[in-house]
Design a protein around this motif. Structure first.
Motif, mmCIF file in Angstrom:
data_model
loop_
_atom_site.group_PDB
_atom_site.id
_atom_site.type_symbol
_atom_site.label_atom_id
_atom_site.label_comp_id
_atom_site.label_asym_id
_atom_site.label_seq_id
_atom_site.Cartn_x
_atom_site.Cartn_y
_atom_site.Cartn_z
ATOM 1 N N PRO A 178 -41.399 -6.762 9.627
ATOM 2 C CA PRO A 178 -41.388 -8.208 9.385
ATOM 3 C C PRO A 178 -41.054 -8.984 10.659
ATOM 4 N N VAL A 179 -41.533 -10.217 10.719
ATOM 5 C CA VAL A 179 -41.203 -11.095 11.844
ATOM 6 C C VAL A 179 -39.708 -11.421 11.799
ATOM 7 N N GLY A 180 -39.068 -11.369 12.955
ATOM 8 C CA GLY A 180 -37.616 -11.584 13.039
ATOM 9 C C GLY A 180 -36.833 -10.303 13.126
ATOM 10 N N SER A 181 -37.518 -9.171 13.021
ATOM 11 C CA SER A 181 -36.824 -7.887 13.144
ATOM 12 C C SER A 181 -36.415 -7.660 14.587
ATOM 13 N N THR A 182 -35.349 -6.908 14.767
ATOM 14 C CA THR A 182 -34.845 -6.571 16.103
ATOM 15 C C THR A 182 -34.643 -5.065 16.191
ATOM 16 N N ALA A 183 -34.336 -4.617 17.386
ATOM 17 C CA ALA A 183 -34.071 -3.202 17.626
ATOM 18 C C ALA A 183 -32.817 -3.071 18.470
ATOM 19 N N GLU A 184 -32.112 -1.974 18.273
ATOM 20 C CA GLU A 184 -30.909 -1.741 19.069
ATOM 21 C C GLU A 184 -30.845 -0.276 19.469
ATOM 22 N N ILE A 185 -30.324 -0.075 20.661
ATOM 23 C CA ILE A 185 -30.148 1.282 21.184
ATOM 24 C C ILE A 185 -28.767 1.763 20.794
ATOM 25 N N GLU A 186 -28.708 2.980 20.255
ATOM 26 C CA GLU A 186 -27.437 3.559 19.818
ATOM 27 C C GLU A 186 -27.315 4.956 20.401
ATOM 28 N N SER A 187 -26.144 5.265 20.922
ATOM 29 C CA SER A 187 -25.899 6.594 21.472
ATOM 30 C C SER A 187 -24.651 7.164 20.828
ATOM 31 N N ASP A 188 -24.674 8.468 20.528
ATOM 32 C CA ASP A 188 -23.527 9.120 19.914
ATOM 33 C C ASP A 188 -22.643 9.761 20.980
ATOM 34 N N LEU A 189 -21.586 10.437 20.507
ATOM 35 C CA LEU A 189 -20.634 11.049 21.439
ATOM 36 C C LEU A 189 -21.255 12.189 22.236
ATOM 37 N N MET A 190 -22.353 12.778 21.725
ATOM 38 C CA MET A 190 -23.004 13.881 22.421
ATOM 39 C C MET A 190 -24.003 13.398 23.465
ATOM 40 N N GLY A 191 -24.177 12.086 23.568
ATOM 41 C CA GLY A 191 -25.094 11.544 24.562
ATOM 42 C C GLY A 191 -26.512 11.383 24.063
ATOM 43 N N ASN A 192 -26.778 11.667 22.802
ATOM 44 C CA ASN A 192 -28.116 11.486 22.255
ATOM 45 C C ASN A 192 -28.387 9.998 22.036
ATOM 46 N N VAL A 193 -29.564 9.545 22.471
ATOM 47 C CA VAL A 193 -29.916 8.135 22.409
ATOM 48 C C VAL A 193 -31.063 7.952 21.431
ATOM 49 N N LYS A 194 -30.983 6.933 20.606
ATOM 50 C CA LYS A 194 -32.048 6.612 19.668
ATOM 51 C C LYS A 194 -32.145 5.098 19.523
ATOM 52 N N VAL A 195 -33.247 4.658 18.899
ATOM 53 C CA VAL A 195 -33.485 3.240 18.662
ATOM 54 C C VAL A 195 -33.518 3.005 17.164
ATOM 55 N N ASN A 196 -32.735 2.026 16.704
ATOM 56 C CA ASN A 196 -32.724 1.647 15.295
ATOM 57 C C ASN A 196 -33.448 0.314 15.128
ATOM 58 N N LEU A 197 -34.392 0.277 14.206
ATOM 59 C CA LEU A 197 -35.076 -0.966 13.872
ATOM 60 C C LEU A 197 -34.284 -1.683 12.797
ATOM 61 N N LEU A 198 -33.901 -2.925 13.065
ATOM 62 C CA LEU A 198 -33.179 -3.752 12.099
ATOM 63 C C LEU A 198 -34.203 -4.692 11.479
ATOM 64 N N LEU A 199 -34.706 -4.321 10.320
ATOM 65 C CA LEU A 199 -35.791 -5.052 9.687
ATOM 66 C C LEU A 199 -35.294 -6.347 9.068
ATOM 67 N N ALA A 200 -36.023 -7.424 9.335
ATOM 68 C CA ALA A 200 -35.676 -8.730 8.782
ATOM 69 C C ALA A 200 -36.190 -8.844 7.356
ATOM 70 N N ASN A 201 -35.619 -9.774 6.611
ATOM 71 C CA ASN A 201 -36.043 -10.037 5.234
ATOM 72 C C ASN A 201 -37.108 -11.144 5.254
ATOM 73 N N ASN A 202 -38.320 -10.739 5.595
ATOM 74 C CA ASN A 202 -39.420 -11.704 5.701
ATOM 75 C C ASN A 202 -40.677 -11.039 5.126
ATOM 76 N N PRO A 203 -40.895 -11.169 3.816
ATOM 77 C CA PRO A 203 -42.024 -10.441 3.204
ATOM 78 C C PRO A 203 -43.391 -11.041 3.523
ATOM 79 N N ARG A 204 -43.457 -12.248 4.089
ATOM 80 C CA ARG A 204 -44.751 -12.913 4.291
ATOM 81 C C ARG A 204 -45.355 -12.633 5.669
ATOM 82 N N GLU A 205 -44.529 -12.552 6.708
ATOM 83 C CA GLU A 205 -45.044 -12.403 8.068
ATOM 84 C C GLU A 205 -44.637 -11.049 8.618
#
Length: 300
Positions: free
Chosen positions: A92-119
């Motif tokens: 959806p439009v308005g969604s963001t992403a954030e980089i998260e790393s754990d204690l072991m040094g593994n890096v991943k990207v989390n998609l934070l989906l917005a509440n926008n069912p039309r766009e």
């Protein structure tokens, strides 16, 4: 001529090896060449160790991988990360992403989906990204505050050490120990007293029951008394006393005359004085009143 010469076989093996190596490397990187994905761009100010093949998650489920990191060496634009996300994934439009790393040094990207069912963000579009510092980042943010608190903590610890070094504290603790021992002794004595009291309670209850029985008997006896007759007798006694008092205050009776007639008092007083004079004269001149002689003679 043979169908396959030795050189052809070697060439075929080499080509197959290169193909297997290519697919194997991509597999190890987490890239699935047979899956259908759409490409998106995510812009980060700081990628925090993000690299190709890093996984992309949405609500904890892996939906894609990082394909490439495009760094702007001029510094005029943020770093762009090319990601491949499953075609079935709708962003959806308005969604963001954030980089998260754990204690072991593994890096991943989390998609934070917005509440926008039309766009929705179309493939090739850009998503705003940020870095989630996590617990370590929050701890790092607290370090300046902790550094400011350290001098105060040192001052507090110094004051506590000075307080603990005071002999009065040791004496107070000794007094507390003494009081505790006294309380323990008192508790033991109280327990003994309570045991004795528990043994004496049945006897005390029996005596109390006896007293109650006597009280009930006394109450019954009082209830049996003829209060009307007793009251009548008391009234009669009071009437007699009043009659006696009236007679004493009047001049008709003997006692009334004795108590109220002043002349009788004067006469009695005069008689007493005469008797007193007579006794004095009798002591001084006994011969005037007694005549006694062995020879029958009379004194002149």
């Amino acid at each position: 001529m043979k169908a396959f010469t030795k050189e052809v076989k070697i060439a075929i093996v080499a080509i197959v090896g290169v193909i297997i190596l290519f697919f194997g490397m991509n597999f190890l990187k987490g890239l699935n060449l047979f899956s259908s994905t759409d490409d998106y761009y995510i812009e980060f100010k700081d990628i925090s160790g993000l690299s190709s093949s890093s996984p992309i998650y949405a609500d904890g489920y892996k939906v894609g991988t990082v394909k490439d990191v495009i760094y702007d060496y001029s510094g005029e634009h943020p770093t762009r990360v090319l990601v491949g996300i499953d075609k079935a994934m709708r962003i959806p439009v308005g969604s963001t992403a954030e980089i998260e790393s754990d204690l072991m040094g593994n890096v991943k990207v989390n998609l934070l989906l917005a509440n926008n069912p039309r766009e929705r963000v179309m493939p090739g579009g850009t998503i705003t990204g940020d870095v989630n510092s996590g617990a370590l980042g929050k701890a790092a943010q607290m370090i300046p505050t902790i550094e400011k608190m350290l001098p105060k903590l040192d001052s507090i610890l110094t004051s506590v050490n000075m307080l603990l070094a005071d002999p009065a504290i040791a004496q107070s603790l000794h007094n507390v120990q003494t009081i505790t021992n006294n309380l323990t002794t008192s508790s033991a004595e109280l327990n003994i007293l309570m045991k004795q009291l528990n043994r004496n309670v049945p006897t005390m209850l029996a005596k109390a029951n006896g007293v109650l029985d006597n009280t009930n008997k006394l109450t019954g006896n009082l209830a049996q008394l003829d209060l009307a007759t007793t009251k009548q007798q008391v009234d009669q006694t009071i009437a007699n006393v009043q009659e006696l008092t009236s007679k004493l205050n009047s001049n008709n009776g003997t006692l009334g005359l004795l108590m109220n007639d002043a002349s009788l008092y004067h006469n009695l007083n005069s008689t007493m004085m005469s008797a007193d004079s007579l006794l004095i004269n009798l002591r001084q001149h006994p011969k005037r009143y007694v005549h006694f002689s062995l020879f029958g003679k009379k004194d002149k």
